[in-house]
Design an enzyme around this catalytic site. Structure first.
Site, PDB file in Angstrom:
ATOM      1  N   PHE A 130       2.159  -0.381   0.860  1.00  0.00           N
ATOM      2  CA  PHE A 130       1.628  -1.116  -0.292  1.00  0.00           C
ATOM      3  C   PHE A 130       1.624  -0.172  -1.487  1.00  0.00           C
ATOM      4  O   PHE A 130       1.013   0.892  -1.443  1.00  0.00           O
ATOM      5  CB  PHE A 130       0.201  -1.615  -0.032  1.00  0.00           C
ATOM      6  CG  PHE A 130      -0.329  -2.422  -1.190  1.00  0.00           C
ATOM      7  CD1 PHE A 130      -0.034  -3.775  -1.298  1.00  0.00           C
ATOM      8  CD2 PHE A 130      -1.077  -1.825  -2.194  1.00  0.00           C
ATOM      9  CE1 PHE A 130      -0.488  -4.516  -2.382  1.00  0.00           C
ATOM     10  CE2 PHE A 130      -1.530  -2.560  -3.280  1.00  0.00           C
ATOM     11  CZ  PHE A 130      -1.242  -3.915  -3.371  1.00  0.00           C
ATOM     12  N   ASP A 215       2.284   8.530  -2.456  1.00  0.00           N
ATOM     13  CA  ASP A 215       1.364   7.594  -3.092  1.00  0.00           C
ATOM     14  C   ASP A 215      -0.018   7.829  -2.503  1.00  0.00           C
ATOM     15  O   ASP A 215      -0.332   7.389  -1.400  1.00  0.00           O
ATOM     16  CB  ASP A 215       1.843   6.153  -2.851  1.00  0.00           C
ATOM     17  CG  ASP A 215       0.910   5.115  -3.495  1.00  0.00           C
ATOM     18  OD1 ASP A 215      -0.216   5.486  -3.880  1.00  0.00           O
ATOM     19  OD2 ASP A 215       1.314   3.935  -3.574  1.00  0.00           O
ATOM     20  N   LYS A 243      -7.292   4.553  -7.791  1.00  0.00           N
ATOM     21  CA  LYS A 243      -8.544   4.129  -7.129  1.00  0.00           C
ATOM     22  C   LYS A 243      -9.743   5.075  -7.333  1.00  0.00           C
ATOM     23  O   LYS A 243     -10.510   4.868  -8.251  1.00  0.00           O
ATOM     24  CB  LYS A 243      -8.277   3.860  -5.651  1.00  0.00           C
ATOM     25  CG  LYS A 243      -7.404   2.602  -5.449  1.00  0.00           C
ATOM     26  CD  LYS A 243      -7.550   1.994  -4.088  1.00  0.00           C
ATOM     27  CE  LYS A 243      -6.943   0.608  -4.024  1.00  0.00           C
ATOM     28  NZ  LYS A 243      -5.544   0.541  -3.606  1.00  0.00           N
TER      29      LYS A 243
HETATM   30  C1  LIG Z   1      -4.357  -0.074  -4.181  1.00  0.00           C
HETATM   31  C2  LIG Z   1      -3.077   0.654  -4.066  1.00  0.00           C
HETATM   32  C3  LIG Z   1      -2.100   0.576  -5.071  1.00  0.00           C
HETATM   33  C4  LIG Z   1      -2.250  -0.330  -6.265  1.00  0.00           C
HETATM   34  O1  LIG Z   1      -3.332   0.025  -7.053  1.00  0.00           O
HETATM   35  P1  LIG Z   1      -3.901  -1.009  -8.152  1.00  0.00           P
HETATM   36  O2  LIG Z   1      -4.897  -0.204  -8.912  1.00  0.00           O
HETATM   37  O3  LIG Z   1      -4.486  -2.153  -7.396  1.00  0.00           O
HETATM   38  O4  LIG Z   1      -2.756  -1.428  -8.989  1.00  0.00           O
HETATM   39  C5  LIG Z   1      -0.960   1.341  -4.940  1.00  0.00           C
HETATM   40  N1  LIG Z   1      -0.775   2.143  -3.873  1.00  0.00           N
HETATM   41  C6  LIG Z   1      -1.678   2.240  -2.896  1.00  0.00           C
HETATM   42  C7  LIG Z   1      -1.425   3.164  -1.751  1.00  0.00           C
HETATM   43  C8  LIG Z   1      -2.857   1.488  -2.946  1.00  0.00           C
HETATM   44  O5  LIG Z   1      -3.750   1.558  -1.951  1.00  0.00           O
END
Ligand SMILES: *Cc1c(COP(=O)(O)O)cnc(C)c1O
Length: 387
Positions: A130, A215, A243
């Protein structure tokens, strides 16, 4: 009419009906509009690193807003420069450059555009990955149900089974721009790859001249009991963060290291709000507080205890994750009912699938809260029909 009643008439139905309308928070505790109290065990999806209303965060944001709230990127500010320097130091002190934005998906958009500057377009991502919901980050996200309604998306993406170094080696070619991996897959249900997987990804990408992009949007900034879930020895080319970084104030960061740091140049990318001094002051307060309150050690201790508590229930077959990014695998597809029972008993829980719960409480969660949860958990997870 309550806010919950008014919500569907005013908000787009992208998230389904909200569980509660919350009005106030303090530490790991929140209160709903009827005055009921809950303990928040997923921290706004791994965002509220310092819990709710932490005095250091409140102070940093209000002081900065009173001093200088926003300038455009025609101008520099102290918090922006200091935060970039701090992140580079945490990322192993290598030469690098930071691009600030406002969310995880934007941090990944910038990284995705950066990979295009290599002159290559092929990107390898992982099954279960994700990376966000905007069109670029969505193109790298694996779940077909999220992606397919919005195709065509930026193409040339190959997904490989997460954790399988041989499959990765077979997918990466001399035309691959980058490999993007979460060091721990969050949305997929806190999936930890086998030891050595990221190191293998580093070797494979280096051999083929591709970038390694980690990420850390969910796993970074102390969540696992370390600053990042990847080891800084890994020396990735790009790290994306969001986050937990702002502790609830929206801020994203794309940290590019070594030669990757100069791939994006003037005119290649931009943002009006990114690097906003209030957001950067918030992130600096989060980093300072993690250090001052010894939260990395606290996360290890609370995480170990929470993991024990979860696993002690007969209904739980396995616990995965590190620090305070944990998932409990249930024997049956009862996760939605468990979340509901938790809420009825004053615990905010989250499920990532029909038989899997994710825990990402504030890094500041107290021993007392975890102890209270240890008492409550057996009753929450047990199916009352089985009694
Ligand atoms: C939540 C998340 C995203 C996206 O972040 P948003 O602030 O919701 O756009 C991208 N990568 C990872 C691994 C995430 O957990």
């Amino acid at each position: 009419m309550t806010y919950l009643d008014r919500y569907p008439e005013a908000l787009m139905n992208t998230f389904g009906p909200p569980r509660l309308a919350l009005v106030r928070g303090e530490g790991a505790h929140v209160w709903d509009e009827s005055g009921r109290e809950y303990v928040d065990l997923f921290g706004g999806i791994a965002v509220n690193a310092l819990g709710h209303a932490h005095p250091a965060l409140v102070e940093a944001v209000t002081t900065q807003l009173r001093t200088l709230g926003h300038v455009s990127n025609f101008f520099a500010t102290g918090p922006q420069v200091e935060l970039a320097e701090r992140l580079l130091a945490l990322a192993g002190g290598r030469d690098g450059r930071v691009f600030f934005s406002n969310s995880g998906t934007e941090a990944n958009e910038a990284a995705f555009k950066l990979t295009r500057q290599t002159g290559r377009t092929h990107v390898v991502a992982a099954e279960g990955a994700f990376h966000g919901r905007t069109m670029g980050a969505l193109a790298l996200t694996h779940k077909a149900a999220y992606r397919e309604p919005f195709e065509p998306l930026p193409g040339h993406v190959t997904w490989v089974p997460y954790g399988d170094a041989e499959a990765l080696a077979a997918a990466v070619t001399d035309e691959t721009a980058a490999v993007v991996l979460e060091p721990i897959q969050g949305e997929a249900g806190v999936v930890v790859p086998p030891d050595g997987y990221l190191a293998a990804a580093r070797t494979i990408t280096r051999d083929r001249g591709a970038l390694l992009w980690v990420d850390e949007v969910q796993s970074g900034i102390g969540r696992t009991g370390e600053w990042f879930a990847h080891d800084s020895e890994l020396a990735p080319d790009v790290i994306t963060l969001a986050k937990g970084l702002g502790g609830g104030i929206p801020v994203g960061a794309t940290v590019a290291l070594g030669e990757a740091a100069s791939l994006l140049g003037p005119g290649n990318h931009g943002t009006t709000f990114g690097g906003n001094p209030v957001a950067c002051a918030a992130a600096l307060a989060v980093l300072d507080t993690i250090e001052k309150e010894g939260l990395l050690d606290a996360v290890v201790a609370r995480g170990a205890r929470l993991s024990e508590v979860l696993l002690a229930a007969d209904e739980v077959t396995d616990v995965s994750g590190r620090g305070l990014l944990l998932a409990a695998q249930l024997a049956d597809e009862t996760a939605a009912a468990v979340v509901q029972r938790g809420q009825e008993r004053g615990w905010l829980l989250n499920n990532t699938g029909p038989d899997r719960l994710r825990f990402a409480p504030p890094l500041t969660i107290t021993e007392a809260d975890v102890a209270a949860f240890a008492t409550a958990w057996p009753g929450i997870v047990a199916d009352p029909g089985d009694a």
